[in-house]
Design an enzyme around this catalytic site. Sequence first.
Site, PDB file in Angstrom:
ATOM      1  N   SER A  66       3.561  -5.523   5.541  1.00 44.15           N
ATOM      2  CA  SER A  66       4.656  -5.511   4.342  1.00 44.15           C
ATOM      3  C   SER A  66       5.856  -6.349   4.881  1.00 44.15           C
ATOM      4  O   SER A  66       6.277  -6.433   5.891  1.00 44.15           O
ATOM      5  CB  SER A  66       4.715  -4.033   4.003  1.00 44.15           C
ATOM      6  OG  SER A  66       3.532  -3.295   3.713  1.00 44.15           O
TER       7      SER A  66
HETATM    8  N1  SAM Z   1       1.555  -0.296   6.395  1.00 42.76           N
HETATM    9  C1  SAM Z   1       1.073  -1.498   6.799  1.00 42.76           C
HETATM   10  C2  SAM Z   1       1.582  -2.366   8.016  1.00 42.76           C
HETATM   11  O1  SAM Z   1       2.780  -1.670   8.326  1.00 42.76           O
HETATM   12  O2  SAM Z   1       1.345  -3.406   8.363  1.00 42.76           O
HETATM   13  C3  SAM Z   1       1.043  -2.471   5.695  1.00 42.76           C
HETATM   14  C4  SAM Z   1      -0.409  -2.244   5.185  1.00 42.76           C
HETATM   15  S1  SAM Z   1      -1.071  -3.564   3.916  1.00 42.76           S
HETATM   16  C5  SAM Z   1       0.095  -3.996   2.793  1.00 42.76           C
HETATM   17  C6  SAM Z   1      -2.268  -2.269   3.109  1.00 42.76           C
HETATM   18  C7  SAM Z   1      -3.323  -1.592   3.948  1.00 42.76           C
HETATM   19  O3  SAM Z   1      -3.687  -0.806   3.158  1.00 42.76           O
HETATM   20  C8  SAM Z   1      -4.156  -2.711   4.398  1.00 42.76           C
HETATM   21  O4  SAM Z   1      -4.540  -2.688   5.556  1.00 42.76           O
HETATM   22  C9  SAM Z   1      -5.568  -2.084   3.622  1.00 42.76           C
HETATM   23  O5  SAM Z   1      -6.722  -2.392   4.415  1.00 42.76           O
HETATM   24  C10 SAM Z   1      -5.205  -0.509   3.680  1.00 42.76           C
HETATM   25  N2  SAM Z   1      -5.895   0.164   2.638  1.00 42.76           N
HETATM   26  C11 SAM Z   1      -6.243  -0.236   1.142  1.00 42.76           C
HETATM   27  N3  SAM Z   1      -7.010   0.742   0.735  1.00 42.76           N
HETATM   28  C12 SAM Z   1      -7.046   1.911   1.446  1.00 42.76           C
HETATM   29  C13 SAM Z   1      -7.635   3.219   1.642  1.00 42.76           C
HETATM   30  N4  SAM Z   1      -8.142   3.600   0.590  1.00 42.76           N
HETATM   31  N5  SAM Z   1      -7.442   3.887   2.697  1.00 42.76           N
HETATM   32  C14 SAM Z   1      -6.739   3.332   3.810  1.00 42.76           C
HETATM   33  N6  SAM Z   1      -6.386   2.213   3.932  1.00 42.76           N
HETATM   34  C15 SAM Z   1      -6.583   1.551   2.975  1.00 42.76           C
END
Ligand code: SAM
Length: 221
Positions: A66
Amino acid sequence: MLQEDSYRHKGMRRALGRTLAGKGIRDTRVLDAIMRIPRHFFFERAFLEHAYQDKAFPIGEGQTISQPYTVAFQTELLALQPGDRVLEIGTGSGYQCCVLLEMGVKVYTIEYIKKLHERARAMLSQMGYGGATFVHGDGSRGLPAYAPYDKIIVTAGAPTVPHALLQQLRIGGVLVIPVGDEKQQKMLRLTKESETKIRKEEFNGFSFVKLRGEQGWDAQG
Ligand code: SAM
């Protein structure tokens, strides 16, 4: 092996801290955390110049680390207290998890994509961070095994607020979650004042990758 962390890198993240303060981040504990964490560790060497710019960046598997402003804004909204038990949904690179850990809380972080889950767990271990429990699974259902939580942060955009997350929050707890369509979301801060009363605040202008899973976009057909 970790990359080096030089004076140049430290200077770049101090500048990033000033940028975020200029954009309205007020909590000095959040700014200090961001100025301590080598964000370039989460980037390939060739992309170093991108690591301290205030923007999101691809981390593979169609996902992103992000934008620093978004990380800071969501963290500030959580109003963390040392010792809080925090659930993060969407471990991604693990960077947001580091910010939370730097603020003295216990983190449970869940990631849908196994490769990202494993990579983040290995990276934080190499960086010397303890205090986080890494889980591979569908965080749209929360993580009941360790509930209740003082705070929950969702780092992917949801179509609606998953019920399970409010259930797994303690009374007085806070859920920060982007909710909207596939392109744009509002950031919601939901405070669970009692079992039946939720206080809602909203902030415009965010764009996240999709929250997958049973109570995320996969439920929308
Ligand atoms: N917090 C992260 C970082 O610091 O890098 C950024 C995360 S990225 C914007 C969103 C993440 O949410 C992705 O890695 C995606 O695979 C994960 N994601 C999406 N749906 C999800 C779910 N139902 N459960 C867990 N993770 C999920």
